[in-house]
Design an enzyme around this catalytic site. Sequence first.
Site, short mmCIF file in Angstrom:
data_model
loop_
_atom_site.label_atom_id
_atom_site.label_comp_id
_atom_site.label_asym_id
_atom_site.label_seq_id
_atom_site.Cartn_x
_atom_site.Cartn_y
_atom_site.Cartn_z
N ASN D 73 54.55 -79.60 40.05
CA ASN D 73 54.70 -78.79 39.19
C ASN D 73 54.89 -77.31 39.99
OD1 ASN D 73 52.02 -76.84 39.83
ND2 ASN D 73 51.97 -78.79 40.34
N LEU D 77 50.56 -69.93 39.49
CA LEU D 77 49.54 -69.63 40.10
C LEU D 77 49.26 -68.84 38.78
CD1 LEU D 77 48.87 -68.68 43.44
CD2 LEU D 77 47.54 -70.66 42.02
N ASN D 129 42.41 -70.86 48.21
CA ASN D 129 43.25 -71.74 47.99
C ASN D 129 44.98 -71.19 49.56
OD1 ASN D 129 46.19 -72.93 47.53
ND2 ASN D 129 45.81 -72.19 45.56
N CYS D 132 49.27 -73.35 48.00
CA CYS D 132 50.49 -73.89 47.11
C CYS D 132 51.55 -73.09 47.82
CB CYS D 132 50.00 -72.61 46.01
SG CYS D 132 50.92 -73.08 44.49
N THR D 267 45.73 -85.15 38.75
CA THR D 267 47.53 -85.63 37.79
C THR D 267 47.52 -86.68 37.91
OG1 THR D 267 48.94 -85.12 40.06
CG2 THR D 267 49.24 -86.73 38.86
C1 FMN Z 1 49.32 -78.61 36.42
C2 FMN Z 1 49.19 -78.84 38.72
C3 FMN Z 1 48.47 -76.64 38.89
C4 FMN Z 1 48.29 -76.52 40.30
N1 FMN Z 1 47.48 -75.80 40.05
C5 FMN Z 1 46.89 -75.34 41.60
C6 FMN Z 1 45.91 -74.42 41.81
O1 FMN Z 1 45.81 -72.87 40.60
N2 FMN Z 1 45.28 -74.07 43.10
C7 FMN Z 1 45.56 -74.60 43.63
O2 FMN Z 1 44.50 -74.87 45.28
N3 FMN Z 1 45.84 -76.21 43.12
C8 FMN Z 1 46.80 -76.63 42.57
N4 FMN Z 1 47.68 -77.80 42.33
C9 FMN Z 1 46.71 -78.27 43.39
C10 FMN Z 1 45.71 -79.81 42.51
O3 FMN Z 1 44.72 -78.74 42.85
C11 FMN Z 1 45.92 -80.71 43.87
O4 FMN Z 1 45.12 -80.47 45.19
C12 FMN Z 1 47.11 -81.60 44.09
O5 FMN Z 1 47.68 -81.65 42.79
C13 FMN Z 1 47.12 -83.26 44.50
O6 FMN Z 1 45.69 -83.89 43.75
P1 FMN Z 1 46.39 -84.94 43.12
O7 FMN Z 1 47.08 -85.76 42.96
O8 FMN Z 1 44.97 -85.12 42.13
O9 FMN Z 1 46.74 -84.09 41.49
C14 FMN Z 1 47.56 -77.87 40.97
C15 FMN Z 1 48.10 -78.94 40.82
C16 FMN Z 1 48.69 -79.26 39.54
C17 FMN Z 1 49.26 -81.11 39.62
#
Ligand code: FMN
EC number: 1.3.-.-
Lengths: 297, 297, 307, 307
Positions: D73, D77, D129, D132, D267
């Site tokens: 992705n 933000l 956060n 990112c 995810t």
């Molecule tokens: C579409 C998307 C948007 C995300 N936006 C943020 C965000 O705004 N802030 C943040 O701390 N992490 C963000 N993340 C990271 C997730 O919070 C998470 O740390 C990361 O995806 C790993 O977890 P997962 O494997 O379960 O997706 C985002 C992840 C995805 C896939």
Amino acid sequence: MSKVFEDVDVAVGKCSHITHSLNHRASINTSSERFHNYLLKPAEVVSNKRLSEGLWRVEMRPISRECLNDVKPLQFFMVWIPSSDEIPLSVSDLTEDTISFIYKVRGLGTKALSALRPGSFVGLKGPLGNGFEVSYVRPSSKALIVAGGSGIAPVPYLIKKLAVANVQADVVWGVKSDAELFNLREVLPDLDVRVFTATEDCSAGYCGLASQLAVELLNEYVYSVLIAIGPKPILRSLCSVRLSGGLEFYVALEAVVKCGLGACGSCVLEPTDKLLCVDGPVFRCGDIKEHLMKGGN
Amino acid sequence: MSKVFEDVDVAVGKCSHITHSLNHRASINTSSERFHNYLLKPAEVVSNKRLSEGLWRVEMRPISRECLNDVKPLQFFMVWIPSSDEIPLSVSDLTEDTISFIYKVRGLGTKALSALRPGSFVGLKGPLGNGFEVSYVRPSSKALIVAGGSGIAPVPYLIKKLAVANVQADVVWGVKSDAELFNLREVLPDLDVRVFTATEDCSAGYCGLASQLAVELLNEYVYSVLIAIGPKPILRSLCSVRLSGGLEFYVALEAVVKCGLGACGSCVLEPTDKLLCVDGPVFRCGDIKEHLMKGGN
Amino acid sequence: MSVGVDLTTYVAGLKLKHPVMNSSGILGSTPEHVERLFKYGVSAVVSKTMTKGFRVGHEPPIIIALEGEGLLNSVGLANPGISGIPPIVRKAKELNIPVIVSVGGSEVQEFIDVASVAEESGADAVELNLSCPHTKGYGIDIGSDPNNVYEVVKAVSSTIKIPVLAKLGLSDNVVKSAGKALEGGAKALTLINTVKSVAIDVFSCKPVFKNVYGGLSGTPIHPIAVRVVYDVYKELKPEIVGVGGVSDWKTAAEMILAGSSAVQIGTAFILKDSRKLVHDIVEGLKEWLIKLGLKNICEAIGLTHKA
Amino acid sequence: MSVGVDLTTYVAGLKLKHPVMNSSGILGSTPEHVERLFKYGVSAVVSKTMTKGFRVGHEPPIIIALEGEGLLNSVGLANPGISGIPPIVRKAKELNIPVIVSVGGSEVQEFIDVASVAEESGADAVELNLSCPHTKGYGIDIGSDPNNVYEVVKAVSSTIKIPVLAKLGLSDNVVKSAGKALEGGAKALTLINTVKSVAIDVFSCKPVFKNVYGGLSGTPIHPIAVRVVYDVYKELKPEIVGVGGVSDWKTAAEMILAGSSAVQIGTAFILKDSRKLVHDIVEGLKEWLIKLGLKNICEAIGLTHKA
Ligand SMILES: Cc1cc2nc3c(=O)[nH]c(=O)nc-3n(C[C@H](O)[C@H](O)[C@H](O)COP(=O)(O)O)c2cc1C
Ligand SMILES: Cc1cc2nc3c(=O)[nH]c(=O)nc-3n(C[C@H](O)[C@H](O)[C@H](O)COP(=O)(O)OP(=O)(O)OC[C@H]3O[C@@H](n4cnc5c(N)ncnc54)[C@H](O)[C@@H]3O)c2cc1C
Ligand SMILES: Cc1cc2nc3c(=O)[nH]c(=O)nc-3n(C[C@H](O)[C@H](O)[C@H](O)COP(=O)(O)OP(=O)(O)OC[C@H]3O[C@@H](n4cnc5c(N)ncnc54)[C@H](O)[C@@H]3O)c2cc1C
Ligand SMILES: Cc1cc2nc3c(=O)[nH]c(=O)nc-3n(C[C@H](O)[C@H](O)[C@H](O)COP(=O)(O)O)c2cc1C
Ligand code: FES
Ligand code: FES
């Protein structure tokens, strides 16, 4: 107005098996199928032509045909135009190895799309969303499709699929002015379909709004299902039509779709918590009434 | 000696369809199937008992049954004993939801395995390698299985599968001394099989080597296939047996298997470039002669 | 159909008939392994990382598969030591295939000693493994510090004459380390090694590896590896051998577009049909070049940065 | 069957009825999103990362799926800014579910400002956060430098009274950064964010994202995330929220054994059936605890380190 919706709800209640099936449709069969739909699949532009003022048609050949299996009418793809944008477009037609979209040139993304020559490559993410399940329509009955403006885009494929299910379609197509019109038979050569056009400026066909013409047809003929595609005001007014009998009302909505996967929330249909990209774009009127009743486009 | 191998090769030449099938077997159907076999699948120890001096039998219930589908005789699993070792063991028996291994306590890994109580968890990677394809054996014919020492481990499942294919088996089981023997019918209650035991110290059964006893049986009875499992010297001498007719010779080898996936190369069967873990452990004598002819165990 | 498309590529002065090699650690410890890799169709053979002395490596389990088409390995640099190098090189010469000896060490002198044996044996190049994530003191500990990278590469490059490749892993400083490796005399960079990971069995509650840590490889690390190749190429435009999740012509093409002159394959040789893999990739790359209207693969190297 | 097993867990002073939350960035920008997340069954809602001003984010494509069950992705933000915080918190209160506001910023003062709005709105906690990977100046640039981490966490912790969680990503210094975050006053650590990656389309030869970089999430990063949780727990024994590739009870259990007091899911909510996912994980965890002979989930936290 809420009264009208309730009536619709009641009509729906009679066909509880359909309601159930609809809910069922909301979940894609397997997560691996869903996953495959979410991959970006390369496709080559085969042709890209202007159909009328503002409306274009692009035909693409995916490198791998797989993504063309099991596409339902009113499902959409996120079409990635390299270096410029990714935009949601409804499936307009499918052949053995190509997929077509009809699109209106609006902003950067659609402008970039219209500039693509045959041989260019794009990326397709889809099919996405819930399509319209033609098998739930009573065979040998008739469907009324109401399209506003570029809402005509998914209509060819919808008619085609309805025809396979032995449902004949009448189409009402409303536009601002006749310059936007093209001959639907250009893209639909083989199908037996009646097309009623309406122009707001009275430059061709019925003089007035598509929704008005649709109401006239509803009074004149018997349809088992109405499917409206286009700007929110058209959908809102059609969903408010009060009819006796078993007519099912469906609408295909639009919203800002940024991811198409149910992640970013840009397509939320306020004030509900429904996401257009995974729960829609097609809904039964009764299921989305709070959203339709909330003003705006 | 090379002359002998050539004779075997000629015999093989007659059954070129079998040769081909064998080669075919070498490639697992799909890479996703292969992948699934390579995952570590948890299993719970159901029972773990001593059968004789040095030989044990452990029965395990995988948390998910899937890995028990399509296991061929002479295939093996890498059995992970948490915090201690991972060792290759041949499938000794299968039920609806359990898998058994017969093992000889040798070093750290097998010692740790023998210490596991029911309720302990292990990890299973497999089935791995090429098994023996019973369907290639002529139905209603007889098979001679020659097992040296702990080579008896895969025999119960092999006999079972041969019986399903309507092939009856005679088993020659050779050990150093009768203390190693256990009653095969304990683990094979239902099968109609003749077991001939041989001890090197003449403490029970035939006095001498399993390979000698096997040759006597080969002279006495008609078999369509011989499958030898055990230390390299036994396999080497059996592969050198010269016989007329269509007898097929197979051997199941051992080697140091560290990964089981064809990556580390520890199981290479020098001087060939075959890997026991993916190309074996079962081979036709003619396909592995250079390795067998090279001395050592 | 693919007539006229040229896949010949050059890395660190070696001419390769196509861009697909094995990566270090997939077989490559014995002459028999070399023969097998040769049959896989690679354009050059890369040996297992060799250290000065024989190393038995970690105790099994040494490799497990993970959901998402990945592998986790904790082989622990098992290898025959320098005495294993000459037979490997000899076999490669016999098969007439370029051979790159992967060199490991826990201190500068060990790298020099092993690389020297490789040179004496007739190896075409050495690849310095500065990035193994699961063997303490033998890898990423070195590679994540740009100064260490410089020191090792410089020392080896000034001692031997055959080309030196530096293999780096994922680290915050990978672009800086890459620059230092080139400064130290590396002719090309191999990017990347496996990524440090842990797997725990939820029934025994134990880490799967006795050594706890393993290196993640295959499909899961591919986008990470493409990123590192992209960043290093963008900054330094060196010759790069792209490694990490290459499993078909597309993933190979992605590496090439990001800036790789060649690719290496580890995990896919294990998870896919190793006898068909290289052939399929090579054919796929040819058709791809035709579709793009390119005549040779060199035009595709780093193309994403140019367009 | 699962009678008597207690999944109640505690993170940064919040009592959670089970350990499964959403991760930041999956919905979480509007009250409607909160309602939807609530229906997914999470034990606490985590908001999208909020910055001071509204951010439109990157232009589409913003998310693509990748082989190996991963997502990439580059949302950039996108968020409504501080004015979006009160409606979200209000909705969570209405639904009677704990809400953690994820806070982003490009400088210390922005973190303070956003976190203060969260506190005033009634949020139960904030998650900073610091990680990112695809938005310049807003994430991993901060989190990979332990001193920056300390500075931001310290500043926010001394300004607001509600608990502060620090979310860190993969970096060479993650254990050090974790220590600094705790030193700065973080009550718990969220580990990890997505991993910086690149995807290139091999036909157009262009990076898929306009911004080139994306963050890899899902199954591919799970073993990496478990490694980071394992390392940080081993060193510091803090309260950890494990994130990265949690997609079923098993991957959740692995995170817990490695040292997580709770887990977050991003995810898998997208790739799996989001309405069943939490329920299935919760039920799976209960059965698992019974199989292990444990009465509550707290006994399983970090168990791999104890055995
Ligand atoms: C579409 C998307 C948007 C995300 N936006 C943020 C965000 O705004 N802030 C943040 O701390 N992490 C963000 N993340 C990271 C997730 O919070 C998470 O740390 C990361 O995806 C790993 O977890 P997962 O494997 O379960 O997706 C985002 C992840 C995805 C896939
Ligand atoms: C599920 C779905 C299916 C769709 N199918 C089709 C289709 O088949 N054919 C088609 O032509 N369009 C379709 N659309 C609309 C289409 O996606 C937008 O027109 C397109 O994204 C605009 O992109 P752009 O970059 O050209 O315009 P932008 O630069 O994004 O916008 C330019 C201008 O157009 C306006 N605009 C943007 N989107 C819309 C919209 N949906 N309706 C009205 N005005 C809009 C903007 O507000 C702005 O003023 C669909 C939308 C959705 C959600
Ligand atoms: C494909 C395959 C299938 C196998 N199936 C079985 C089976 O079903 N039952 C069974 O009992 N064994 C089987 N084996 C052998 C078994 O894997 C080894 O006995 C085991 O790995 C020894 O592990 P350990 O840690 O106990 O001994 P280690 O500590 O590794 O070794 C202890 C001693 O035993 C010797 N040793 C190790 N392996 C062997 C061997 N294969 N043969 C003879 N001596 C050996 C060593 O040289 C050493 O002296 C199989 C081997 C292979 C390759
Ligand atoms: C089983 C195994 C052993 C490996 N051994 C080595 C090694 O000895 N030296 C080295 O530089 N890399 C080693 N690697 C890393 C690979 O060379 C490669 O960098 C990594 O696996 C990524 O490529 P892949 O995704 O194609 O496997 C090994 C990888 C695996 C899977
Ligand atoms: S477009 Fe992102 S959630 Fe629907
Ligand atoms: S055991 Fe590793 S290759 Fe066979």
